[in-house]
Design a protein around this motif. Structure first.
Motif, short mmCIF file in Angstrom:
data_model
loop_
_atom_site.label_atom_id
_atom_site.label_comp_id
_atom_site.label_asym_id
_atom_site.label_seq_id
_atom_site.Cartn_x
_atom_site.Cartn_y
_atom_site.Cartn_z
N VAL A 89 -1.49 -2.41 11.42
CA VAL A 89 -0.18 -1.83 11.52
C VAL A 89 -0.35 -0.40 12.00
N PRO A 90 -0.72 0.15 13.30
CA PRO A 90 -1.11 1.24 13.82
C PRO A 90 0.11 2.47 13.29
N ASP A 91 1.54 1.87 13.39
CA ASP A 91 2.52 2.77 12.98
C ASP A 91 2.84 3.15 11.59
N GLY A 92 2.18 2.47 10.93
CA GLY A 92 1.87 2.94 9.48
C GLY A 92 3.42 2.41 8.67
N VAL A 93 3.85 1.46 8.83
CA VAL A 93 4.87 0.87 8.11
C VAL A 93 5.03 -0.37 7.39
N GLY A 94 3.64 -0.46 6.99
CA GLY A 94 3.19 -1.73 6.15
C GLY A 94 2.09 -1.26 5.08
N GLY A 95 2.35 -2.08 3.85
CA GLY A 95 1.34 -1.60 2.97
C GLY A 95 0.95 -3.08 1.95
N VAL A 96 -0.43 -2.83 1.76
CA VAL A 96 -0.74 -4.22 1.07
C VAL A 96 -1.40 -3.82 -0.22
N CYS A 97 -1.59 -4.93 -1.29
CA CYS A 97 -2.03 -4.69 -2.60
C CYS A 97 -3.52 -4.70 -2.52
N ALA A 115 13.20 -3.46 0.49
CA ALA A 115 13.41 -2.44 -0.47
C ALA A 115 12.10 -1.42 -0.89
N ASN A 116 10.98 -1.83 0.12
CA ASN A 116 9.75 -1.06 0.16
C ASN A 116 10.26 0.36 0.75
N SER A 117 9.45 1.34 0.41
CA SER A 117 9.49 2.60 1.16
C SER A 117 8.31 3.23 1.71
N TYR A 118 8.52 3.65 2.76
CA TYR A 118 7.42 4.20 3.63
C TYR A 118 7.55 5.70 4.05
N ASN A 119 6.34 6.29 4.21
CA ASN A 119 6.32 7.74 4.31
C ASN A 119 4.99 7.92 5.30
#
Length: 410
Positions: free
Chosen positions: A76-84, A132-136
Motif C-alpha cells: 500500500v504505497p499511499d500509506g492508508v493501510g495498517g497490519v498487526c 473506524a481506523n484512523s490513518y495519518n
C-alpha cells in the motif's frame, strides 16, 4: 523515537571482542554484557509489541484499544493501510514495512481491499475495509511537522522524538512550539518527568485541562514551586505540607491565559470534581496561542468522571483519556506481565525436562555444556583478531566438541 526507534557489532566471548583491523580495535564486550544487551533488546521489543507473540492475526479481536501497528509500503504505497504484528511477520516478510509503535482503536487491514490481490495468510476472510481506523502521515513513513522519515537518512544525528497522546503523531523535540527544548520537563539526569505529551495542534481540543490545578502539569520548576509537597494520590491532589488538597498555584503563559481553575476535590455520588459545567465554562481557544502540554504522572486518574464531564469528553473525541487501558504506561505494564509469565513458563519447562532425566543423563548434559564453554573460550583466546570468523572456524569448534564427547563415552 522515544520508545519506538526506539532501537554491527560482533560476537562476545569470555575474552573481549576485537575489531577486524589490527591497528584499530573496537570497544570490547564480554559474554555477560552481550547477553544483557540481548535481554534488553528483547524487553524493548516486548514493550513495543505489547507482549504479542506474533502468532495470530488480531482482526478477530476487532478494534483493539491499543496494539502495535505496521504499514507495508510495498503493498500500500499511499500509506492508508495498517497490519498487526503477526501479519507483518507472516504476510509481509521482505517488504518495505514501517514500524508505527502503537495505535489506539485499530483493526488489522492485512488482505482487505487496500491490499489488492495480496491476501492475508492468517485471516483471509476480512471485510473490505475497517471504516473506524484512523490513518495519518506516519503510515507513509513521515513524522512531525517537518514530515521527515525516521530514521532520517539525511540527518547527521537522529534527534529524539516524542509522541502526542491525542493525535499519536511523533515530533522532534525542537519542532513542538517551544522557545527551547530546555523547556521540556526533565529531571537532573535529563530524563523526562512527564507521563503524556499533547502537541500544540491538539491542545485546544484538551483546553478543559486548564481548569485543573497546576499539579497535573509536569514542569521543570516543580521542585522549586510545589513539586516537593504535592502529589496525586488516588485521584486527589494532596498538599503534604499541611495535609490539605491544593487549589490554584502558579500561572500559565500570558499569551495563553488559562480560565479560572477549580479547587479540586474527590467526586462522590456522581458529583463533579470541578463543581462546574465545563462545556459552558470553556471558551474557544482558537484565538489563543496554542502551546504543547506536558502532563504529570498519574494525571489521568485526576480527571473528573461525572456524567456531565464524560459527555463532554465524548463530544471532544477524547473519552479514551479516562480509559486506563489506553495509556502507554498500562500497555507496557501488561507487556511486562506477559513477558514475566512467558519466562516463568520457559523456566518451568526446562525444570520439568531436567527432572525427567536420570542422574547419568543430567551429568552428560552438564558435562556437554561445560565442554562447549571451554571450547569457545579456547577458540577466542587463540583466534587471530585480524582475521574474520568463517564457517570453517565454527565447524572446527563443533568437530572438536564431537571428538571430546566420543572420547568421553569410549
Amino acid at each position: 523515537m522515544a520508545g519506538e526507534g526506539s532501537s554491527g557489532g560482533g560476537v562476545g566471548g569470555g575474552a573481549a571482542v576485537v575489531g577486524a583491523f589490527q591497528d584499530e580495535a573496537e570497544p570490547t564486550v564480554t559474554i555477560g554484557e552481550y547477553i544483557e544487551g540481548i535481554e534488553a533488546e528483547e524487553l524493548e521489543a516486548d514493550l513495543v509489541l505489547g507482549g504479542d507473540d506474533g502468532k495470530e492475526c488480531t482482526f478477530g479481536g476487532g478494534y483493539l484499544k491499543r496494539q502495535a501497528v505496521f504499514s507495508c509500503l510495498t503493498c500500500v504505497p499511499d500509506g492508508v493501510g495498517g497490519v498487526c504484528t503477526a501479519c507483518s511477520l507472516a504476510c509481509h516478510d521482505g517488504h518495505e514495512v514501517v514500524e508505527l509503535w502503537t495505535k489506539r482503536k485499530f483493526r488489522c487491514d492485512c488482505g482487505n481491499s487496500k491490499f489488492g490481490s495480496h491476501a492475508c495468510k492468517l485471516f483471509p476472510e476480512k471485510e473490505p475495509e475497517n471504516p473506524a481506523n484512523s490513518y495519518n502521515h506516519n503510515f507513509k513513513g513521515s513524522y512531525c511537522t517537518c514530515s521527515r522519515p525516521y530514521p532520517d537518512p539525511e540527518a547527521e544525528k537522529q534527534v529524539e522524538m516524542i509522541q502526542c497522546c491525542i493525535c499519536e503523531d511523533w515530533f522532534h523535540e525542537d519542532h513542538i512550539g517551544l522557545n527551547s527544548i530546555e523547556e521540556i520537563p526533565r529531571d537532573e539526569e535529563g530524563e523526562p518527568i512527564y507521563e503524556d505529551f499533547i502537541c500544540q495542534k491538539c491542545s485546544p481540543q484538551c483546553y478543559f485541562l486548564k481548569l485543573y490545578p497546576d499539579s497535573i502539569w509536569a514542569s521543570n520548576k516543580q521542585s522549586s514551586s510545589h513539586g516537593d509537597t504535592e502529589k496525586i494520590e488516588n485521584g486527589v491532589i494532596t498538599n503534604h505540607s499541611n495535609g490539605e488538597k491544593t487549589s490554584d498555584s502558579g500561572k500559565f503563559p500570558k499569551e495563553n491565559a488559562a480560565p479560572e481553575k477549580a479547587s479540586l476535590d474527590e467526586s462522590s455520588d456522581g458529583k463533579c470534581k470541578l463543581e462546574m459545567n465545563i462545556s459552558t465554562k470553556i471558551q474557544s481557544a482558537d484565538s489563543e496561542k496554542n502551546m504543547p502540554f506536558f502532563m504529570s504522572k498519574g494525571w489521568r486518574e485526576v480527571i473528573c468522571r461525572c456524567e456531565t464531564c464524560m459527555d463532554f469528553y465524548a463530544q471532544r473525541g477524547v473519552a479514551y483519556l479516562i480509559d486506563k487501558e489506553d495509556s502507554i504506561e498500562e500497555y507496557e505494564k501488561v507487556a511486562k506481565q506477559k513477558r514475566e509469565k512467558k519466562l516463568e513458563q520457559q523456566e518451568g519447562a526446562e525444570a520439568n525436562f531436567l527432572n525427567s532425566l536420570d542422574h547419568v543423563q543430567k551429568i552428560e548434559i552438564l558435562t556437554g555444556i561445560n565442554d562447549m564453554k571451554n571450547e569457545f573460550q579456547s577458540f577466542l583466546e587463540s583466534f587471530d583478531p585480524s582475521k574474520p570468523v568463517t564457517s570453517e572456524d565454527i565447524r572446527a569448534v563443533f568437530e572438536n566438541l564431537a571428538k571430546k564427547k566420543k572420547q568421553r563415552l569410549s
